[in-house]
Design an enzyme around this catalytic site. Structure first.
Site, PDB file in Angstrom:
ATOM      1  CB  SER A 280      -0.856   0.002   1.274  1.00  0.00           C
ATOM      2  OG  SER A 280      -1.515   1.234   1.478  1.00  0.00           O
TER       3      SER A 280
ATOM      4  CE1 TYR B 126      -4.551  -1.978   5.024  1.00  0.00           C
ATOM      5  CE2 TYR B 126      -3.421   0.094   4.543  1.00  0.00           C
ATOM      6  CZ  TYR B 126      -4.083  -1.044   4.100  1.00  0.00           C
ATOM      7  OH  TYR B 126      -4.271  -1.264   2.752  1.00  0.00           O
TER       8      TYR B 126
ATOM      9  CE  LYS C 255      -1.716  -3.597   3.354  1.00  0.00           C
ATOM     10  NZ  LYS C 255      -1.943  -4.818   2.551  1.00  0.00           N
TER      11      LYS C 255
HETATM   12  N1  NAD Z   1      -8.453  -0.457  -1.868  1.00  0.00           N
HETATM   13  C1  NAD Z   1      -7.403   0.294  -1.617  1.00  0.00           C
HETATM   14  O1  NAD Z   1      -7.468   1.511  -1.645  1.00  0.00           O
HETATM   15  C2  NAD Z   1      -6.083  -0.350  -1.308  1.00  0.00           C
HETATM   16  C3  NAD Z   1      -4.948   0.448  -1.377  1.00  0.00           C
HETATM   17  C4  NAD Z   1      -3.720  -0.106  -1.092  1.00  0.00           C
HETATM   18  C5  NAD Z   1      -3.629  -1.430  -0.750  1.00  0.00           C
HETATM   19  N2  NAD Z   1      -4.739  -2.197  -0.676  1.00  0.00           N
HETATM   20  C6  NAD Z   1      -4.581  -3.606  -0.306  1.00  0.00           C
HETATM   21  O2  NAD Z   1      -5.063  -4.402  -1.354  1.00  0.00           O
HETATM   22  C7  NAD Z   1      -5.482  -5.655  -0.839  1.00  0.00           C
HETATM   23  C8  NAD Z   1      -6.871  -5.959  -1.373  1.00  0.00           C
HETATM   24  O3  NAD Z   1      -7.769  -4.997  -0.865  1.00  0.00           O
HETATM   25  P1  NAD Z   1      -9.122  -4.559  -1.580  1.00  0.00           P
HETATM   26  O4  NAD Z   1      -9.121  -3.109  -1.632  1.00  0.00           O
HETATM   27  O5  NAD Z   1      -9.340  -5.316  -2.823  1.00  0.00           O
HETATM   28  O6  NAD Z   1     -10.180  -4.937  -0.466  1.00  0.00           O
HETATM   29  P2  NAD Z   1     -11.183  -6.148  -0.328  1.00  0.00           P
HETATM   30  O7  NAD Z   1     -11.796  -5.998   1.021  1.00  0.00           O
HETATM   31  O8  NAD Z   1     -12.062  -6.214  -1.505  1.00  0.00           O
HETATM   32  O9  NAD Z   1     -10.218  -7.420  -0.363  1.00  0.00           O
HETATM   33  C9  NAD Z   1      -9.573  -7.949   0.751  1.00  0.00           C
HETATM   34  C10 NAD Z   1      -9.885  -9.418   0.803  1.00  0.00           C
HETATM   35  O10 NAD Z   1      -9.172 -10.028   1.891  1.00  0.00           O
HETATM   36  C11 NAD Z   1     -10.010 -11.029   2.411  1.00  0.00           C
HETATM   37  N3  NAD Z   1      -9.608 -11.404   3.765  1.00  0.00           N
HETATM   38  C12 NAD Z   1      -9.766 -10.729   4.925  1.00  0.00           C
HETATM   39  N4  NAD Z   1      -9.289 -11.451   5.952  1.00  0.00           N
HETATM   40  C13 NAD Z   1      -8.799 -12.605   5.425  1.00  0.00           C
HETATM   41  C14 NAD Z   1      -8.177 -13.750   5.970  1.00  0.00           C
HETATM   42  N5  NAD Z   1      -7.935 -13.855   7.288  1.00  0.00           N
HETATM   43  N6  NAD Z   1      -7.807 -14.749   5.139  1.00  0.00           N
HETATM   44  C15 NAD Z   1      -8.048 -14.656   3.800  1.00  0.00           C
HETATM   45  N7  NAD Z   1      -8.640 -13.597   3.224  1.00  0.00           N
HETATM   46  C16 NAD Z   1      -9.014 -12.581   4.031  1.00  0.00           C
HETATM   47  C17 NAD Z   1     -11.414 -10.449   2.363  1.00  0.00           C
HETATM   48  O11 NAD Z   1     -12.411 -11.448   2.410  1.00  0.00           O
HETATM   49  C18 NAD Z   1     -11.374  -9.714   1.026  1.00  0.00           C
HETATM   50  O12 NAD Z   1     -11.845 -10.512  -0.037  1.00  0.00           O
HETATM   51  C19 NAD Z   1      -5.394  -5.555   0.676  1.00  0.00           C
HETATM   52  O13 NAD Z   1      -4.186  -6.160   1.114  1.00  0.00           O
HETATM   53  C20 NAD Z   1      -5.353  -4.053   0.912  1.00  0.00           C
HETATM   54  O14 NAD Z   1      -4.695  -3.726   2.111  1.00  0.00           O
HETATM   55  C21 NAD Z   1      -5.979  -1.687  -0.966  1.00  0.00           C
END
Ligand code: NAD
Length: 282
Positions: A165, A178, A182
């Protein structure tokens, strides 16, 4: 690794954790790697198991199958396997599933993450801290270890990518765990890359700024309310900080992952690549 054809990942198998939500980054990564020819193993926790995994924030089995149907429509081999990344036994079983089902494990994307436990520093309880670290950092370590064990044994290299992130590079209020988790992925990739390099296995992070997935949408609403802004005002202020003039799309992150998994990235390891429209400069 595979050649540089229009399907450069043909014959390779990619596992993506936390990929069971429509519109999530995991889905976009799966679609992109499938388009590049990879066999895809889609995984997610599949059900709410405790207070740290509330049903409204995680992907259930039905949604995982819907994501799988979309990826399968691209024509490649797709399988699903539930996995709570906090459980080493389940993570190891996921790696074994890839080999048993598709014949190899070549790419592992640590995408599972939680970003919905946000509190002011003085209100963070030990269990809040642990919940985030368990998924985002320990879960990624388990994935990396399980994948590397298989890849080393196979003896044909591999690619491990963590979805970190912007919070891997900069601090964010109300997101202590968080941000620490990261940042931890940066150190994990740097350390693992040293030991796995001799095996032809690269380890990198992709660092998106804000992407309006389910998680991202929740964060927008939370911080807009915190700052006394409407959602539109909050989003306008965010967009104004980004040199390229828009927030990230899931496809932006997926493209970066695909590049790091491609033959063109064979000499890139221990990196943490920003995908932030220029917002994150280091
Ligand atoms: N959306 C953003 O702005 C953003 C920005 C930077 C990084 N990220 C990172 O990207 C990744 C995906 O996030 P996203 O935005 O698609 O959100 P999202 O909530 O759609 O996806 C996260 C997924 O992780 C799963 N999850 C949670 N706990 C879990 C566990 N214990 N075991 C297995 N799966 C589990 C959830 O069910 C979900 O499907 C994450 O690591 C997030 O930190 C997101």
């Amino acid at each position: 690794m595979a050649d540089t054809s229009s399907r450069p990942l043909a014959g390779l198998t990619a596992v993506i954790t936390g990929a069971g939500r429509r519109g999530g980054l995991g889905e976009a990564i799966a679609l992109r790697l499938a388009a590049d020819g990879a066999n895809i193993v889609l995984s997610d926790i599949g059900r709410a198991v405790d207070a740290a995994t509330p049903g409204r924030m995680i992907g259930d089995q039905q949604e995982l199958q819907a994501v799988a149907d979309g990826v399968r429509a691209l024509g490649g081999a797709v399988s699903t396997q539930p996995c709570d990344v906090r459980d080493w036994v389940q993570v190891n079983a996921l790696a074994e599933h890839a080999v048993a089902t598709h014949g190899s494990l070549d790419i592992w994307v640590n995408n599972a993450g939680i970003g919905y436990i946000m509190k002011p520093l003085l209100e963070v309880e030990p269990h809040d801290w642990a919940a985030v670290i368990d998924v985002n950092l320990t879960g990624a370590f388990y994935g990396l270890k399980a994948a590397a064990a298989v890849m080393v044994k196979q003896g044909r290299g591999g690619r491990i990518v963590n979805i970190a992130s912007q919070a891997a590079k900069s601090g964010f209020a109300q997101a202590q765990a968080y941000t620490a988790s990261k940042h931890g992925l940066v150190g994990l990739a740097r350390s693992a890359a040293i030991e796995l390099g001799p095996h032809g296995i690269t380890v990198n992070n992709v660092c998106p700024n804000h992407v309006t997935t389910g998680l991202g949408a929740w964060q927008n609403e939370y911080f807009a309310a915190q700052q006394g802004k409407t959602l539109a005002q909050y989003m306008d202020a965010m967009t104004a900080r980004i040199p390229l003039g828009r927030t990230g799309l899931p496809a932006d992150t997926a493209n970066a992952v695909a590049f790091l998994c491609s033959p063109q990235a064979a000499y890139i390891t221990a990196e943490s690549m920003n995908v932030s429209g220029g917002e994150e400069p280091h």
